[in-house]
Design an enzyme around this catalytic site. Structure first.
Site, PDB file in Angstrom:
ATOM      1  N   ILE A   1       0.610  -1.276  -0.144  1.00 20.55           N
ATOM      2  CA  ILE A   1      -0.093   0.036   0.058  1.00 20.55           C
ATOM      3  C   ILE A   1       0.918   1.375  -0.123  1.00 20.55           C
ATOM      4  O   ILE A   1       1.784   1.491   0.892  1.00 20.55           O
ATOM      5  CB  ILE A   1      -0.890  -0.065   1.196  1.00 20.55           C
ATOM      6  CG1 ILE A   1      -1.739  -1.433   1.530  1.00 20.55           C
ATOM      7  CG2 ILE A   1      -1.654   1.101   1.183  1.00 20.55           C
ATOM      8  CD1 ILE A   1      -2.582  -1.681   0.120  1.00 20.55           C
ATOM      9  N   LYS A   2       0.644   2.100  -1.106  1.00 22.53           N
ATOM     10  CA  LYS A   2       1.543   3.384  -1.008  1.00 22.53           C
ATOM     11  C   LYS A   2       1.031   4.366  -0.034  1.00 22.53           C
ATOM     12  O   LYS A   2      -0.281   4.708   0.046  1.00 22.53           O
ATOM     13  CB  LYS A   2       1.338   3.786  -2.529  1.00 22.53           C
ATOM     14  CG  LYS A   2       2.454   2.808  -3.613  1.00 22.53           C
ATOM     15  CD  LYS A   2       2.341   3.485  -4.867  1.00 22.53           C
ATOM     16  CE  LYS A   2       3.171   4.509  -4.862  1.00 22.53           C
ATOM     17  NZ  LYS A   2       3.512   5.156  -6.326  1.00 22.53           N
ATOM     18  N   VAL A   3       2.231   4.724   0.625  1.00 20.64           N
ATOM     19  CA  VAL A   3       1.577   6.163   1.741  1.00 20.64           C
ATOM     20  C   VAL A   3       2.725   7.067   1.273  1.00 20.64           C
ATOM     21  O   VAL A   3       3.711   6.801   1.352  1.00 20.64           O
ATOM     22  CB  VAL A   3       1.789   5.453   3.081  1.00 20.64           C
ATOM     23  CG1 VAL A   3       1.682   6.353   3.831  1.00 20.64           C
ATOM     24  CG2 VAL A   3       0.607   4.445   3.410  1.00 20.64           C
TER      25      VAL A   3
END
Length: 970
Positions: free
Chosen positions: A151-153
């Site tokens: 998941i890109k944060v």
């Protein structure tokens, strides 16, 4: 040579494959449906050694716009009205991410969880929302349900603590938008913190994977532009040469020093302890590695950033270029001293790297958010719809500060999916109390359309029964919508005329009775709870009068055939209606509060009885319901946008909304007044609606106002148009709604219901309760009970009696007013001094409310309007006018529970002729007096600035004199 040998030979000379010899994994910064389904991704994995993929909003936007691959899928979602554009995008993206992850799973397994990942980004709108990022990342992780997803944060100040928390839960994360070495080190530290925490909870840390996406080419693009700006002005040859020597060098030097930090951090004893338990390092991933400057080698940002434990994610064109002519070597650790000197030289020419990286981070967040806007617009555009809903157009002219605040709230609502949450009945959108139990109005239009035949059948019955009139007996939400319809549509040929009774004033009851033929009138007893005092005593009175009129006092069936009830199941009114053999009982929905009930039976049964084409009315309304669905982009959602505007305005101090309605729909303001005031006015917060206040010049208004102009397009008022245009020109905030014709009124009922719910959310209140209305009812009941017991109301003593007027107030207000009626006004009468002192309490941001417990007729309203306008024009404050007791079920909630910014003048009178209530000792006049006293007592209990003026029995003469006195003291 056989095919297998040929493939192995190709691999041996493929520069992409050779990167693995230096410890670098190549990932693809791209995703599209045909890449997954055509076999191309599998070929890249097999032949080019591709080891992972990344995606972002811009990539998906290009994929949707640039192909027809997604059209069938989007078409299949067109009927999913519970999904907004973001919800549809997520379904589309998650399908691709899952398919890509499945294709990359063999890589994930063969590299022992080191590679084989696909990245999916949280909403860019959440870049500065730690909690929102955590919640969305958890949801996406659970929904994708693949252990080889990341998941890109974003690596923002708010994103880093979210990343730490997610790692501590065992969620794989790609931290993106990193530009600065210092920020990278903070992210690496957060990773180690998270892994330690996960280990402490017994988690399998060998499964936790993360990359730190460090952006490259954007740094050179910005720094090169700053250098070129200096070169244009520089005349010194040595300094020019130094500047030229820095072009195209900063990004790589910055990357090398960041990698040096990576090696240091992940060789520390602290990390080695985790590595011994199976933990994997958080690798540096080089992002933004396509070359933007055509003067630079097109594979520069691959060739110069090769080293062990790194990833380089590249777009297709850069991948193909490196396959064709890339020259791999271990370059990351070359000439680190030279990298340090490059960075020092940059500082030496006056370019501050922190300023560069701060700007790039802020720009990056905005670019991703803009791309997300475009992505959602593409999803919306490519989702087939039968046709766009046809709704009354809405526009807004807002001052800059309000416009900016509205846009911020719009982004917040879009980012957190709050429109979807509203339609899902999520009580946490307000206060998390019982709000979910009061949202039945969201669906009632469709339910009414499904039962349209029953409404038509009832209308035909009323028409054929030969009734000449209909008298609706109700208060507040049960009476205001029917009143709007009656005054707007008038009498339908062949149908009875609809009248409304919502007052306990004996003169008004007599006036209404004179307008009808009791023997030919259908009475509608309308009460949701069945316990509201007024409808119950109206019924008692008129049921007895009808029994007398139809000629048989003992025949309940005959009298009952003149009555219908609209009430919630199980109420007292239902029991009475059954006992007295009412013609019909129509039921409300317990999940709809009174002020939100316009489109339920409380509005539509009277509409049908008066001959309205309810099918047409509801079909038009359904267009607005569809336009306000979660599937509509927030900025195009008419109800949500209106709510964002008025709620945001209130938060900024513009907490009075002036309602301007064309004469043909003039009574709509009374309905809006109740909806807004009773929904928002509580806990010391609220929006004060200002209805029927004649428009003045722009300079009589302060900056606490917002104006809503509901213009009937086929019958506009030229004077209103000119005055509203002047307000806009002067910079006042104005919302315009163009109502195409009166059958579109239902659209406004629903638009404003949505808007009020949204505004309530912004204010942080429960938009569906009315705690202070109940307080006034309790005091009234105590007073009427005392009358039933003793035959009189408790005695009261005026603070002043003069010239036919009596003044009443509580002890605190009396003391405050006494202080303000000093000797400097001794030449005036005490009555004038009291009025002057009371009105002198009006200050900036206040409003004046005139509360008339007198018959509501044209003469009285005209005199009270004159008084009101005098105060408005002299004090430059908002003014409100309400007739009691009807306003108790409307604006009374805001007056008592909203902001303490009101100055109240209550007007009561002696009744020239009272009227009995059958079966009770008290009369209608006693009830009205008890309501006025109960109203005043609660105002006083809430520390409101209030004064009561009691007139004699000649109300018109008393009001005329009072208006003149107010003019004199101002």
């Amino acid at each position: 040579m056989n095919p297998v040998e040929t493939l192995e030979t190709a691999k041996a000379v493929n520069p992409l494959i050779q990167l693995q010899n230096f410890g670098q994994s190549i990932w693809l910064d791209y995703i599209r449906r045909d890449l997954l389904k055509s076999g191309e991704l599998q070929r890249l994995i097999t032949e080019d050694g591709l080891r992972g993929m990344t995606s972002n909003p811009a990539i998906f936007e290009k994929a949707i716009v640039g192909s027809t691959e997604y059209q069938d899928f989007l078409d299949s979602l067109a009927s999913r009205t519970e999904l907004d554009a973001k919800g549809r995008y997520e379904l589309l993206a998650i399908r691709d991410i899952q398919d890509a992850a499945d294709l990359l799973r063999p890589v994930y397994q063969s590299t022992k969880k080191r590679d084989g990942y696909v990245s999916l980004e949280v909403s860019p709108y959440l870049a500065h929302d730690t909690t929102g990022t955590i919640d969305e990342a958890r949801r996406l992780w659970k929904t994708v349900a693949r252990e080889n997803v990341m998941i890109k944060v974003p690596g923002t100040v708010e994103g880093t603590p979210a990343f730490r928390q997610l790692i501590s839960e065992g969620i794989n994360v790609n931290v993106t938008l990193l530009f600065a070495q210092g920020v990278y080190e903070e992210v690496a530290a957060a990773f180690i913190d998270g892994v330690e925490k996960f280990a402490a909870t017994g988690g399998d840390i060998s499964k936790v994977a993360s990359v730190a996406s460090f952006f490259i080419s954007r740094i050179d693009s910005l720094v090169d532009s700053l250098i070129n700006d200096q070169l244009k002005k520089e005349t010194d040859a040595i300094r020019k040469a130094k500047l030229h020597g820095l072009l195209g060098k900063i990004a790589i030097a910055n990357g090398k020093l960041t990698y040096e930090a990576y090696q240091r951090i992940f060789s520390s004893p602290r990390w080695k302890a985790l590595a011994a338990k199976g933990a994997q390092t958080q690798r540096v991933l080089w992002a933004s590695t396509s070359t933007k400057n055509p003067n630079y080698r097109d594979v520069l940002y691959i060739e110069e950033l090769i080293g062990p434990d790194t990833v380089n994610t590249v777009p297709p064109a850069t991948l193909e270029a490196f396959r064709d002519h890339g020259k791999p070597r271990q370059s990351l650790t070359e000439d680190l001293d030279g990298a340090r000197k490059t960075m020092a030289d940059l500082a030496g020419v006056g370019i501050v790297m922190k300023d560069v990286t701060d700007k790039l981070t802020a720009d990056g967040v905005k670019l991703f958010a803009d791309a997300f806007d475009e992505l959602l617009a593409a999803v919306e555009k490519n989702t087939k719809r039968s046709s766009a809903p046809k709704t009354n157009p809405q526009t807004a002219s807002l001052p800059a500060d309000l416009d900016a605040a509205v846009k911020k709230n719009l982004n917040d609502w879009r980012a957190s999916g709050r429109v979807r949450r509203l339609w899902q009945r999520d009580a946490s959108l307000w206060t998390g109390e019982d709000e979910a139990n009061w949202l039945g109005w969201l669906d009632v239009t469709g339910e009414q359309l499904a039962n349209a035949a029953k409404l038509k059948e009832f209308a035909d019955e009323v028409k054929s029964a030969g009734f000449s009139d209909i008298l609706l007996l109700g208060m507040g939400g049960s009476s205001l919508c029917p009143e709007v319809l009656a005054l707007t549509f008038g009498q339908t040929p062949g149908f009875p005329r609809l009248h409304i009774l919502d007052s306990t004033d004996p003169a008004q009851i007599r006036s209404v009775e004179k307008k009808i033929d009791l023997a030919k009138t259908l009475f509608i007893v309308s009460s949701k709870s069945g316990s509201t005092l007024e409808p119950n005593i109206y019924k008692q009175y008129f049921f007895e009068r009808v029994r007398q009129a139809v000629g048989n006092n003992n025949d309940k069936d005959k009298a009952g055939s003149h009555f219908i009830a609209i009430t919630d199941p199980g109420s007292k009114v239902q029991l009475v209606a059954e006992r007295d053999h009412f013609r019909h009982i129509f039921y409300g929905l317990p999940s709809i509060g009174g002020r939100y009930s316009a489109l339920s039976n409380f509005g539509m049964v009277p509409a049908a009885a008066m001959g309205l084409d309810t099918g047409k009315f509801l079909s038009r309304t359904k267009e607005m319901v569809d336009a306000c669905q979660a599937s509509t982009p927030v900025e195009q959602n008419p109800g949500v946008m209106l709510g964002l505007i008025i709620g945001t305005a209130a938060k900024l101090g513009r907490d009075k909304i002036t309602l301007i309605t064309s004469p043909g729909i003039g009574d709509l303001g009374a309905w809006l007044e109740q909806l807004i005031a009773e929904s928002t006015g509580k806990l010391g917060k609220g929006i004060i609606p200002v209805d029927r206040e004649q428009l003045g010049a722009p300079d009589v208004y302060s900056n606490d106002r917002i104006f809503a102009y509901l213009r009937l397009e086929n019958a506009p008022d030229a004077v209103q148009d000119a005055k509203v245009a002047a307000l806009e020109k002067a910079g006042h905030p104005v919302v315009r709604i163009a109502v195409s014709d009166i059958y579109n009124l239902g659209q406004e009922f629903f638009r404003w219901e949505i808007a009020t719910a949204v505004a309530g959310s912004i204010l942080g209140i429960n938009a569906f309760n009315q705690p202070d209305v109940e307080a006034s009812k309790i005091v009234t009941k105590q007073l009427t009970s005392e009358y039933e017991l003793n035959g009189s109301l408790p005695p009261e003593k005026p603070v002043l009696e003069e010239a036919g007027f009596k003044l009443f107030t509580d002890d605190k207000n009396a003391a405050d007013l006494a202080k303000a009626t000093g000797p400097e006004h001794s030449s005036d009468s005490p009555l004038k001094n009291y009025l002057r002192a009371h009105l002198a309490r009006l200050g900036a941001g206040d409003y004046f409310a005139l509360l008339g417990y007198v018959e509501m007729n044209a003469d009285h309203e005209s005199l009270l309007q004159t008084l009101r306008m005098t105060v408005r024009d002299h004090k430059h404050v908002a003014t409100c006018l309400g007739f009691g007791p009807r306003f108790l079920h409307s604006t009374g909630q805001a007056y008592k529970g909203g902001p303490n910014s009101g100055v109240f003048l209550q007007v009561t009178c002696d009744d020239a002729q009272d009227l009995p209530v059958p079966g009770q000792k008290y009369t209608f006049g006693v009830v009205k007096a008890a309501q006025a006293r109960g109203d005043f007592q609660v105002l006083a209990d809430r520390k409101r600035r209030a004064l009561r003026v009691h007139l004699g029995s000649d109300v018109k003469a008393g009001l005329t004199k009072l208006a003149e006195l107010v003019k004199q003291v101002l």
